[in-house]
Motif scaffolding. Sequence first.
Motif, PDB file in Angstrom:
ATOM      1  N   ILE A 197      47.367  47.768  40.099  1.00 26.89           N
ATOM      2  CA  ILE A 197      46.355  47.481  39.096  1.00 26.89           C
ATOM      3  C   ILE A 197      46.610  46.124  38.375  1.00 26.89           C
ATOM      4  O   ILE A 197      47.971  45.610  38.295  1.00 26.89           O
TER       5      ILE A 197
ATOM      6  N   VAL B  74      41.002  44.709  38.396  1.00 17.79           N
ATOM      7  CA  VAL B  74      41.194  44.974  39.829  1.00 17.79           C
ATOM      8  C   VAL B  74      42.220  46.227  39.987  1.00 17.79           C
ATOM      9  O   VAL B  74      43.341  46.150  39.421  1.00 17.79           O
ATOM     10  N   GLY B  75      41.716  47.177  40.793  1.00 17.62           N
ATOM     11  CA  GLY B  75      42.587  48.275  40.916  1.00 17.62           C
ATOM     12  C   GLY B  75      42.429  48.353  42.602  1.00 17.62           C
ATOM     13  O   GLY B  75      41.443  48.338  42.984  1.00 17.62           O
ATOM     14  N   SER B  76      43.720  48.740  43.207  1.00 16.48           N
ATOM     15  CA  SER B  76      43.630  49.007  44.523  1.00 16.48           C
ATOM     16  C   SER B  76      44.614  49.718  45.015  1.00 16.48           C
ATOM     17  O   SER B  76      45.576  50.321  44.358  1.00 16.48           O
TER      18      SER B  76
END
Lengths: 450, 464
Positions: free
Chosen positions: A34, A48-50
């Motif tokens: 994150i 942004v979260g991935s």
Amino acid sequence: MELIEAVKLAVEKALKYGASQAEAYTTRSSRMSIMVSNDKVSGVKTRVGSGEGVEGISVRAVFGKSIAYSHTTILDEANIEEAVKTAVKLAKIKEPDPDFKTLPQPRKPSTVEGIYDPTVENPPIDDIFDEARRIIGEGFEKDPNFNTISANFNFTVMEKAIFNSLGVEVNWKESIASTGVSILGEKNGIRSVGWEGEAYRQLNKIDAKRCLDKAIEKAKLGFKVAKIEPGEKTVIFDPDALESLMEYAFIRAINAYNVQEGKSYLTGKIGEKVASEKLTIIDDGTTPNGLRTAPTDAEGVPSQRNLIIENGILRGYIYDSYTAHREGRESTGNAFRQFRTPISIAPRNMIITGEEMKLEELISEIKEGVLIIGVMGAHSTNIATGAFSITANPSYAIIRGELTGQLRGCMVAGTFKEILEKYAAQGDDVKQRGALIAPSVKFEGIRITI
Amino acid sequence: MTQITDLILWIVNKGSELGGDYVEARYQKFHSTSIEIRDGKVVSATPGIEQGVAIRVLFNGAWGFSTTNNIDKRSLENALNIATKMAKQASKDSEKTTLAPSNVVIDEVKIPVKEPLEEVSIEEKIKFLSKADEAARKVSPNIKTTSNYDDRTEIKIICTSDGTQMELRNSWVYWGMWAYAREAGLIQSYRDRYAMLGGFEVTEKMNVEERSMEAAKKAMELLKAKPAPGGKFTVVIDGALSGLMAHEAIGHASEADGVLRGTSILRGKLGERIGSEHVTLIDDATIPERFGTDVYDDEGIKTQRKVIIQKGVLKGYLTNREAAGKMNLPVTGNARAQDYRFPPIVRMTNTFFQPGDMSFEELIEEINYGIYAKGGRGGQVSPAEGIFQFGAQEAYLIVKGEVGERLRDFSMSGFILETLKNVTGVAKDFDIYPSFCGKMGQSMRTTCGGPHMRIENMMVGGRA
């Protein structure tokens, strides 16, 4: 497919296609990250979260004295078979390598501690986003001149399996949790950055607040511009800066392949004094909780502790099985690979020890010097000679034992050979960055240009 | 590929059903070959196959991203759920973002290829590299080499919830080498590289044997060089170095994601003079065969030629849809991702300074004491602070307008907003080099180039 099944299948198929020896290496990694960033000037918030799940298998096929690799990310029987066929076919047409003896023989993997924390697998993402926002809010309260603050978190779990036709069979899981905070500010037209990051095997060890505090300290220090005359100075590299430089200027020089090919300034220097007698460097694949600790290296050779420099005397290099067999010795357990690339040699946990004192003391006894916390251009180092020319950025002036402000455009040029000789002492702020486990380290008589 | 396109469309629709304001899925499959030869010995020749899908979801201004290399409905749905969950959790305190509008495009693009890489045997590729490696070693018995060949053929399918749907086929060849010269305990190195888009036919245009020989000669010559002095000098740099400067000193700072987040020194400087009248900087993704070229970027936007600096004045930033939307700027088609494991971020393509009208002689004739530096050895920049650094491969002292003694082991450093103003001359020649540029953990194929340039007051980090 289970990873251990995949590697066994690959090796079995390789032998079926006519390989004289075969090995397969596979990894499956999952990663959550994150990134939260607030910019006060424009009001822009970036969030942004991935999540990532990537797996792959690498096959090393041996035919007589020829070795060939192939890889795929598609872990089903048909694609593994295809990759195996390609590797065996290639091994059959490749010119034999007279230096190749054999793949590693099976040996008992080392017992290691603290490399896997199951909580890293399912981090509480919601709480972590909240923590990131809180940290950023707190940062802005500390100084009205801070403009941009960002916080990031990464959680990686990796499973690895290695199997070869001689009986090497090993698989394990490992985890890494990391966090970092970065601050950008401007005061009276002077831009300053502050950054701090840390990585551990365990989730509960990372502390974004600790990173924030250190980042604040650095960002505030940078609001003042200090002046220093060019010339030979006492210079402290913090662990981040030291790791960046050593990756190119030292680690490649102890790589047995470069040593054997004469592409290292440490070739032929075993038993000779190459550094200050105060300095000892150890590479250890078994350090508890180390970021590069594992039961074996990437070809199934048990991890071990290797002496590189002892009280200034060069004691050893780091080897994989290929370079070790070239010298008729045992591998040091330093084979490294990602499934996309062939085996190379890399350090495990490289530990720097020497004359230790408190970081404050290390700084307070310097009349005029430089603290370097980041280097630019380390990758242009001449790996064969260790000659480097870097920009020390960020870096701070030390005047009469006090950090007085940032230095703009400070450059350091020299060879790492000289740096090793100029080792003076080290602080107590030990942390691990990449392979390096080290505190801030002080060197005397380093030429700076500014 | 229709089956996969259907799957990708299906997952995009699912994403919209879950509430994503914008959903984008990108499938990639690539075949790669990687060969390394050291001193005539093939140390590795590795073919590989990879595939995967990247899913990106925008929800109330926050992004969720996820990637998997299992291409089945269950895995894709799982990846979508992760991306959506992430975006929703991230969005608690963010505000709705409107992406800059884009044309809905349905297209298929295939770059022209005469000899498909997958139809060329690995033996032939090894032969191509071996010949170059041998050419270098023929220069002198004191030369050691490391030669690399990489190629890739790729299928990419991009579908977005706006209706864009495209299938892109690409292929490229990369060559690189290091020559090491040894004599009496001294070691010097020189590297060269070249890369082009296309099939194996492009190898004929790459002149790798000549380049290898040249690199070996340069490495030998460097043995005679002396360590460079440190301090501030007037420097003349060649096209390889002006390219590095185009890329490091200004290219990165003009990337709008950093401008938006506050991490570029060029924020708020549009329309302002940031360089001398000699400085014109272009980013152009449309030049055929160039290593940084693409027809569409990874958001499905048509790429273009952009003027970043015109005669010293900052004219534009490189943008993606988010930055363009938030900053009310044109979308330039610079959103690029290394592969399916990464989200697209703002990147350069082919970036270069425009040539001027001076000759090399005119550039150096008035320099009393300076440095002539050639060949790039990598660079780095901190756009937030506006400081950059780059390494040179070889250099000479300039004394009273004449090129003199050889120098080695140094790099140069400068401040973006000062250095470009110190450019006092630009030659009419031009050179351009491929490179893999790193940003936020992603490595991207790019080129950078320019003419010979003269810069006053450049910081040189030498040890003499």
